[in-house]
Design a protein around this motif. Sequence first.
Motif, PDB file in Angstrom:
ATOM      1  N   GLU A  73       0.832  -1.211   0.000  1.00  0.00           N
ATOM      2  CA  GLU A  73       0.000   0.000   0.000  1.00  0.00           C
ATOM      3  C   GLU A  73       0.864   1.258   0.000  1.00  0.00           C
TER       4      GLU A  73
ATOM      5  N   LEU B 148       2.418   1.691  -3.477  1.00  0.00           N
ATOM      6  CA  LEU B 148       1.431   2.170  -4.445  1.00  0.00           C
ATOM      7  C   LEU B 148       1.108   3.642  -4.206  1.00  0.00           C
ATOM      8  N   ALA B 149       0.994   4.024  -2.941  1.00  0.00           N
ATOM      9  CA  ALA B 149       0.711   5.421  -2.619  1.00  0.00           C
ATOM     10  C   ALA B 149       1.845   6.337  -3.071  1.00  0.00           C
TER      11      ALA B 149
ATOM     12  N   GLN C  74       3.527   1.459  -9.991  1.00  0.00           N
ATOM     13  CA  GLN C  74       2.429   1.100 -10.880  1.00  0.00           C
ATOM     14  C   GLN C  74       2.021  -0.359 -10.784  1.00  0.00           C
TER      15      GLN C  74
ATOM     16  N   ASN D 247      -8.483  -1.806  -4.636  1.00  0.00           N
ATOM     17  CA  ASN D 247      -8.558  -0.387  -4.283  1.00  0.00           C
ATOM     18  C   ASN D 247      -7.613   0.475  -5.115  1.00  0.00           C
ATOM     19  N   TRP D 248      -6.812  -0.189  -5.974  1.00  0.00           N
ATOM     20  CA  TRP D 248      -5.832   0.523  -6.795  1.00  0.00           C
ATOM     21  C   TRP D 248      -6.034   0.127  -8.259  1.00  0.00           C
TER      22      TRP D 248
ATOM     23  N   GLN E 255      -5.682   1.541 -10.968  1.00  0.00           N
ATOM     24  CA  GLN E 255      -4.693   2.029 -11.938  1.00  0.00           C
ATOM     25  C   GLN E 255      -3.418   1.207 -11.905  1.00  0.00           C
ATOM     26  N   ALA E 256      -3.289   0.301 -10.944  1.00  0.00           N
ATOM     27  CA  ALA E 256      -2.075  -0.497 -10.770  1.00  0.00           C
ATOM     28  C   ALA E 256      -2.315  -1.944 -11.168  1.00  0.00           C
TER      29      ALA E 256
END
Length: 252
Positions: free
Chosen positions: A37, A40-41, A45, A72-73, A75-76
Motif C-alpha cells: 500500500e 502504491l501510494a 504502478q 482499491n488501486w 490504476q495499478a
Amino acid sequence: MSAAKHPRCALSVNVNKVALVRNTRHLGIPSVTRAAELCLAAGAQGITVHPRPDERHIRASDVAELAALMQNWPQAEFNIEGNPTHNLMDFIRQYRPHQATFVPDTVDQFTSNAGWTLPQDMAVLRPLIAECRALGVRVSLFMDPRPEMMAYVAELGADRIELYTETYATAYGTPEQESVLAGFVAAAQAAQAAGLGINAGHDLNQDNLTRFVAAVPGLQEVSIGHALIADALEVGYAQTVQGYLAAIARAA
C-alpha cells in the motif's frame, strides 16, 4: 482485472523480501500488505509476488490479501510469478491477476537464475499459457537475453517476456557493461519483431536502472524487489519508490 496503461516503463515492486523478514517471527510484522500500500501510494504502478511452494516468504494468505488490496488501486497491476508446474496456476485460477510471469525455478531454488529453454519447454508451457489467456490473464515468460528464443515465445502465445537482467547488473560499471547491454538490446529488438511486450527484472537498482531503461527498446515494466526493499530499510518506502521512478524518468 483489466490491464492498466502507463505512459512509460512501469515500476512493479516485488514484496517478497518484506515477507521474508516477517516470517522470522510470529508477530505479523512487517506487514506485506502495508508495504504494498505504501509503495502504491508513492507511485508504484504494480505489485509483484513470487509465492513458492514452501512459503519461505510469500504465503497463500498474502496473495489473497494483496489481491483484495489491489481492488482499491485500479490504476495499478498485480503480477504473480512462479513456476506454472508447481503452485502458480492455483493462484492464477483463483485471483486472475493482470499478469502471470512464468519462471522455471525448482522447488528449493535459492532465487530465479535462468530463463526458459525453448523449444524444449514448449510442450509443457503451451497449455498453461492458453489457460491463462482464456482466463484473461496476460502471460510473460522469464527469458535470458537470447534473440533466437523470441520467435518461440510468440509461437507459444505468450504476451511478453521478462528479461533476466542479472548479467547486466553484474557487468554494470565494468568494461563489459555496454557489450552485455547490447545483448539485451538485441533480444528486445527480436521480441518486438515477434510482436511481444518486454519486461525486465533481477538485480536492477537505482544505480543501473536508468542506463538499462534508456537502452532497451520497448521496455514496458521493471519488477524490482531485493534492492528496492533494501533501500527502503534505510529511507522508507515512499522515498525509495520515488527514487526508482526518478531513475526511470531520467532514461527519457
